[in-house]
Design a protein around this motif. Structure first.
Motif: not given
Length: 342
Positions: A226-229, A253-260, A265-267, A295-298
């Motif tokens: 996933t790449a949620p925005s 070798t695969v990630f569940l996701g990362r923030p797009w 856009d900071p929002n 960062p994904w933690r944010d």
């Protein structure tokens, strides 16, 4: 990735051939208003559908492959695509362009323009068929931007029942008309296949009893599911409940996701929640990844009561509390809307 053959499209690709649906096909609530045959220009049929409808207008598709880009305009509301075969692989609606594929005027299509099917009309439904983007990465080494969308959603209240979505990078783009505008999509008993960011966007999207299959790119990392925005004002992003996350890729070798963050856009504080689902060994101990400098933690990334070899509970795998889990179920995400296939 190599180009898929007709047999692969109709019978399944790789592990997709083994898909079993958790519920039987639901009976159609309305007979098709029009039935089309392979070779029909689907766009012409969509354009001929009534504008501003308030009740379903059903297009039935006989088994076969329907080629060409399809765009459902915003005024074509309550449109339904229904496959008339025995299984979702019997009807395939597909195109084959990528972000970097050039238009006749010499400019690239871009990610949104690459979509095989774009859905701008509210209350769209689809069942028992396949949407695919057949862009062949290996055959086009000259194209660097290989995002190739199978379906782009922009409208509210879109429902998919027993539908397959096939592509590689950016398979399923769940979006809305603008940042801050909420658009809800619901997927039941669906199959989504891809590799990099293959479920992405800012829509509220619910995956209920779906299979989410990560392809093996032969690289490390092999991709991101996933790449949620999700916009900061929207409390509901991507929800996966009672799903199966599978892959042929090596373990870890695969990630569940990362923030797009589109256009930085900071929002765009992306949300992905995966709960009560089976996760394969392709997901490692660190399941989330940064996206460039973001960062994904944010972001709003969490799991709850998952199981399987890839379901690890650790400091790098944030979990919902029971109180949070009680307010992050499917009805919470869909609000006042109850999809036809729920």
């Amino acid at each position: 990735m190599r180009r898929r053959t007709f047999l692969e499209l109709s019978a399944g690709v790789g592990a997709a051939a083994a898909v079993t649906w958790s519920t039987p096909a639901r009976a159609a609530s309305r007979r098709p208003d029009v039935i089309v045959e392979p070779g029909t220009a689907v766009q012409a049929v969509v354009d001929a559908a009534p504008a501003g409808a308030t009740t379903p207008y059903v297009i039935g598709f006989r088994p076969g492959i329907y080629s060409g880009q399809v765009i459902v305009p915003a005024d074509r509301t309550f449109l339904e695509f229904r496959g008339l075969g025995r299984a979702p692989g019997d009807v395939v609606i597909a195109d084959d362009r990528a972000n970097g594929t050039l238009k006749p005027d010499g400019t690239p299509w871009g990610t949104s323009g690459s979509a095989s099917v774009t859905l701008n009309g509210a209350d769209f439904r689809a069942g028992n068929l396949t949407f695919a983007n057949l862009f062949d990465e290996a055959a086009h080494p000259e194209i660097a931007n290989r995002q190739a969308v199978a379906v782009l959603t922009r409208a509210d209240r879109l429902a998919f029942d027993r539908v397959r979505f096939l592509a590689n990078q950016d398979t399923l783009y769940v979006n809305s008309t603008a940042a801050g505008v909420i658009a809800r999509t619901y997927f039941r008993d669906c199959y989504v296949e891809g590799d990099v960011d293959f479920i992405f966007g800012r829509a509220t999207a619910v995956f209920d009893h779906c299979r989410i299959h990560s392809l093996d790119r032969g690289s490390s990392p092999n991709g991101y599911v996933t790449a949620p925005s999700t916009d900061l004002a929207n409390p509901h992003g991507l929800l996966f409940e009672r799903c199966r996350l599978t892959s042929d890729a090596p373990a870890g070798t695969v990630f569940l996701g990362r923030p797009w963050h589109p256009s930085n856009d900071p929002n765009a504080i992306g949300q992905t929640i995966i709960r009560d689902s089976w996760i394969g060994a392709h997901i490692g101990a660190t399941a989330w990844s940064d996206f460039g400098t973001w960062p994904w933690r944010d972001a709003r990334l969490a799991e709850y009561r998952n199981y399987g070899p890839g379901a690890i509970v650790s400091a790098d795998r944030p979990q919902l509390t029971p109180a949070e889990a009680a307010t992050t179920r499917i009805p919470d995400f869909l609000g006042d809307w109850s999809p036809h296939c729920a």
